[in-house]
Design a protein around this motif. Structure first.
Motif, short mmCIF file in Angstrom:
data_model
loop_
_atom_site.label_atom_id
_atom_site.label_comp_id
_atom_site.label_asym_id
_atom_site.label_seq_id
_atom_site.Cartn_x
_atom_site.Cartn_y
_atom_site.Cartn_z
N HIS A 207 0.86 -1.20 0.00
CA HIS A 207 0.00 0.00 0.00
C HIS A 207 0.89 1.25 0.00
O HIS A 207 0.91 2.00 0.98
CB HIS A 207 -0.93 0.01 1.22
CG HIS A 207 -1.77 -1.20 1.36
ND1 HIS A 207 -2.93 -1.41 0.64
CD2 HIS A 207 -1.61 -2.31 2.13
CE1 HIS A 207 -3.45 -2.59 0.96
NE2 HIS A 207 -2.67 -3.15 1.86
N PRO A 208 1.65 1.49 -1.06
CA PRO A 208 2.60 2.60 -1.06
C PRO A 208 1.90 3.96 -0.97
O PRO A 208 0.87 4.18 -1.61
CB PRO A 208 3.33 2.43 -2.40
CG PRO A 208 2.36 1.68 -3.27
CD PRO A 208 1.63 0.76 -2.34
N VAL A 209 2.46 4.84 -0.16
CA VAL A 209 1.93 6.20 -0.01
C VAL A 209 3.09 7.17 -0.15
O VAL A 209 4.06 7.13 0.62
CB VAL A 209 1.26 6.39 1.37
CG1 VAL A 209 0.73 7.82 1.50
CG2 VAL A 209 0.14 5.38 1.57
N CYS A 210 2.98 8.06 -1.13
CA CYS A 210 4.05 9.02 -1.41
C CYS A 210 3.42 10.35 -1.81
O CYS A 210 2.21 10.54 -1.69
CB CYS A 210 4.94 8.52 -2.56
SG CYS A 210 5.75 6.94 -2.28
N VAL A 211 4.26 11.26 -2.30
CA VAL A 211 3.80 12.47 -2.98
C VAL A 211 3.80 12.15 -4.47
O VAL A 211 4.83 11.76 -5.03
CB VAL A 211 4.72 13.67 -2.72
CG1 VAL A 211 4.27 14.87 -3.54
CG2 VAL A 211 4.74 14.01 -1.24
N GLY A 212 2.66 12.30 -5.12
CA GLY A 212 2.62 12.00 -6.55
C GLY A 212 1.34 12.47 -7.19
O GLY A 212 0.34 12.74 -6.50
N PRO A 213 1.34 12.57 -8.50
CA PRO A 213 0.12 12.98 -9.20
C PRO A 213 -1.01 11.96 -9.06
O PRO A 213 -2.18 12.31 -9.18
CB PRO A 213 0.57 13.10 -10.66
CG PRO A 213 1.83 12.31 -10.75
CD PRO A 213 2.47 12.38 -9.41
N PHE A 214 -0.65 10.71 -8.77
CA PHE A 214 -1.64 9.65 -8.58
C PHE A 214 -1.34 8.94 -7.26
O PHE A 214 -0.22 8.97 -6.76
CB PHE A 214 -1.62 8.66 -9.73
CG PHE A 214 -2.04 9.26 -11.05
CD1 PHE A 214 -3.36 9.15 -11.48
CD2 PHE A 214 -1.14 9.94 -11.85
CE1 PHE A 214 -3.76 9.72 -12.68
CE2 PHE A 214 -1.53 10.51 -13.05
CZ PHE A 214 -2.84 10.40 -13.47
N SER A 215 -2.37 8.29 -6.72
CA SER A 215 -2.18 7.49 -5.52
C SER A 215 -2.61 6.05 -5.81
O SER A 215 -3.46 5.79 -6.67
CB SER A 215 -3.00 8.05 -4.35
OG SER A 215 -4.38 8.07 -4.66
N PHE A 216 -2.01 5.14 -5.08
CA PHE A 216 -2.27 3.72 -5.28
C PHE A 216 -3.69 3.36 -4.89
O PHE A 216 -4.20 3.81 -3.86
CB PHE A 216 -1.27 2.91 -4.45
CG PHE A 216 -1.50 1.42 -4.48
CD1 PHE A 216 -1.06 0.66 -5.55
CD2 PHE A 216 -2.15 0.79 -3.43
CE1 PHE A 216 -1.28 -0.71 -5.57
CE2 PHE A 216 -2.35 -0.57 -3.44
CZ PHE A 216 -1.93 -1.33 -4.52
N VAL A 217 -4.34 2.52 -5.72
CA VAL A 217 -5.69 2.04 -5.43
C VAL A 217 -5.68 0.55 -5.12
O VAL A 217 -6.06 0.13 -4.03
CB VAL A 217 -6.66 2.33 -6.60
CG1 VAL A 217 -8.04 1.74 -6.31
CG2 VAL A 217 -6.77 3.82 -6.85
#
Length: 542
Positions: A207-217
């Motif tokens: 369940h990766p969580v970062c700063v990005g234009p998209f987030s993991f679903v």
């Protein structure tokens, strides 16, 4: 006359191999130098109006490994993480390093031991946690200390990492380390949410969580990975798509067919067997660019307990006698392989440095000859039976099998019998880490600084030293190169490493791909650079 007969025989053998690898006969063209090909790194939106929203599907040619920036080693993981996890730095279309989550390039103290990194103000992680220097420190410490980290060697001999203030990270070194900025332009610089790291620990990659234009679903193993537009992203107004689904399609023919039908809008790693036809298709465009990386053969000379562990003895001729590995190298005609297997779309490679790049030199560009007579002589000197039998592990996709069969045919004249062992790609990544192979064919997508293409693979006990190779002279040369900021000095040192590697052949460099990415003409903003990553963060439907 002898050389002409050899070339004719090799072309016949390669033709036979190509026929075995695919259902239809693949003609073998005359061995000619590859024509110059202009890079096409992106399709611009330009003055066209991008649609707001939409669900883009990309055909992904292999299953990514775990979505964890600290431990992953797959190029295909980088595709997904590029949309989800921004880095302190990135490269642009020309290969220049540019700030991303950092606000400027680092500054380095006069003695080269202290590197100061300014952190961008304002971004937040997908879980709402603010990005600050402390979060950067948390990520870098994890990369340095987590068991199984593939990033430790990329970051060099760090003594301490501290947050001098909320917007400033200070990295102190035991000895100077010039490749740091380049390392932070890849997975080592992907900053992970400290909150998610605390909650998930070693399961962060699920369940990766970062700063990005998209987030993991979600991820459906062997099928797809889905990400969605993150409204908390600091440049959300530049993100057009609602979701991206990376659909796993390991067969190049299926990727091409889905691109033609419009069922996918982007497809990576298109086969050179399909490219010429696709280029004539209405509604389909092609991006193509060279590579910092390489495709190679790795000999297991000491990987007995897995990467990152001290090498041990392997009691086989190919592992302990460099003459056997040199004989194998002399048996391969790189130009004929590239020409016949990849329709002259790819380029031969003889070292970890791409010709014409900043740190290339005559030594790194030099290619060992194709000399099967000398190969047989070396096998006789080594006292091994001829033909000498080896097992080659390779990915089970069509192009890799085509290459393996061409190699199998190519080395017969040099006195080798190759047994091909096809393995599913993500499994093959584990095989090479564990050292469960004799000889293995895989590649590396490449980094802008040659340290990222060499040290982790050739330094004793390094995280990506799949061969289990150990040479104190190579260790010393690589360390010297990393400590220098002078381009000419570094190029000379890497040239010396190349000369040793070409004598001992723990890694036999074969060719460099051109990254060929297809897209349908109803999308734009798709980019691919020489680091091999397909970038979709600013893609849009038109």
């Amino acid at each position: 006359m002898v050389e002409i007969h050899r070339a004719a025989r090799l072309r016949s053998l390669l033709a036979a191999a190509a026929v075995l690898a695919v259902a239809a006969c693949v003609p073998v063209q005359p061995v000619e130098p590859a024509p110059p090909r202009a890079d096409v790194t992106g399709v611009e939106i330009g003055d066209r109006t991008p649609a707001r929203g939409g669900d883009l599907v990309m055909a992904l040619s292999a299953e990514p490994d775990r979505l964890d920036p600290t431990t992953s080693s797959s190029l295909y993981t980088r595709y997904v993480m590029n949309a989800v996890c921004e880095k302190l730095y990135d490269i642009d279309a020309k290969g220049a390093i540019v700030p991303q989550l950092a606000s400027a390039l680092p500054t380095v103290s006069a003695d080269g031991l202290t590197v100061t990194i300014p952190v961008r103000r304002g971004p937040v992680f997908a879980d709402g946690t603010p990005l600050d220097a402390a979060a950067v420190v948390t990520t870098l410490q994890r990369n340095l200390t987590l068991e199984g980290s593939s990033r430790r060697a990329e970051l060099g001999p760090i003594a301490e990492v501290t947050a001098r203030d909320p917007e400033t990270v200070e990295v102190r070194y035991e000895t100077p380390f010039s490749p740091l900025t380049a390392a932070l332009a890849d997975r080592a610089g992907m900053i992970m949410s400290p909150k998610a790291l605390a909650e998930e620990g070693e399961d962060f990659g699920d369940h990766p969580v970062c700063v990005g234009p998209f987030s993991f679903v979600e991820r459906v193993p062997q099928t797809s990975i889905t990400v969605r537009r993150d409204p908390l992203y600091y440049a959300a107004d530049q993100v057009h798509l609602d979701t991206i689904t990376y659909r796993i399609m390991t067969d190049a023919n299926i990727r091409a067919a889905n691109l033609r039908s419009g069922d996918v809008q982007v497809a990576d790693s298109l086969s050179p067997q399909d490219v010429d036809a696709l280029a004539k298709e209405d509604g389909v465009g092609l991006l193509q660019t060279g590579s910092f990386g390489y495709q190679a053969i790795t000999f297991n000379v000491g990987n007995v307990d897995g990467t990152g562990k001290p090498p041990g003895p392997i009691d086989t001729p190919v592992a302990k006698d460099p003459r056997v590995r040199e004989a194998f190298a002399l048996s391969i005609d790189r130009a004929a392989l590239v020409n016949s297997v990849f329709n002259n779309w790819y380029e031969t490679a003889c070292s970890f440095i791409a010709p014409g790049t900043t740190y290339s030199s005559p030594a790194s560009d030099a290619c060992p000859p194709h000399d099967p007579a000398r190969a047989k002589q070396l096998l006789q000197e080594a006292g091994v039976p001829v033909p000498y039998r080896i097992t080659l592990s390779t990915s089970n996709n069509a192009d890799s099998l085509r290459l393996a069969q061409a190699i199998q045919a190519s080395v017969v004249e040099g006195g080798f019998e190759v047994v091909i062992q096809p393995v599913e790609y993500s499994t093959l990544l584990d095989v090479q880490k564990r050292g469960d192979f004799e000889v293995l064919q895989l590649g590396w997508s490449g980094r802008v600084d040659p340290h990222g293409n060499s040290s982790s693979f050739l330094s004793t006990g390094a995280a990506n030293n799949y061969s289990g190779y150990s040479n104190p002279e190579v260790d010393a040369l690589l360390k010297q190169a990393a400590q220098s900021n002078d381009v000419a000095t570094r190029a000379d040192l890497y040239g010396k490493v190349t000369e040793i590697v070409q004598r001992e052949n723990p890694i036999l460099y074969l060719y460099r791909v051109r990254s060929i990415t297809g897209y349908t003409d109803d999308v734009a903003g798709v980019e691919t650079y020489d680091d091999g990553v397909v970038r979709l963060s600013r893609a849009a439907f038109l």
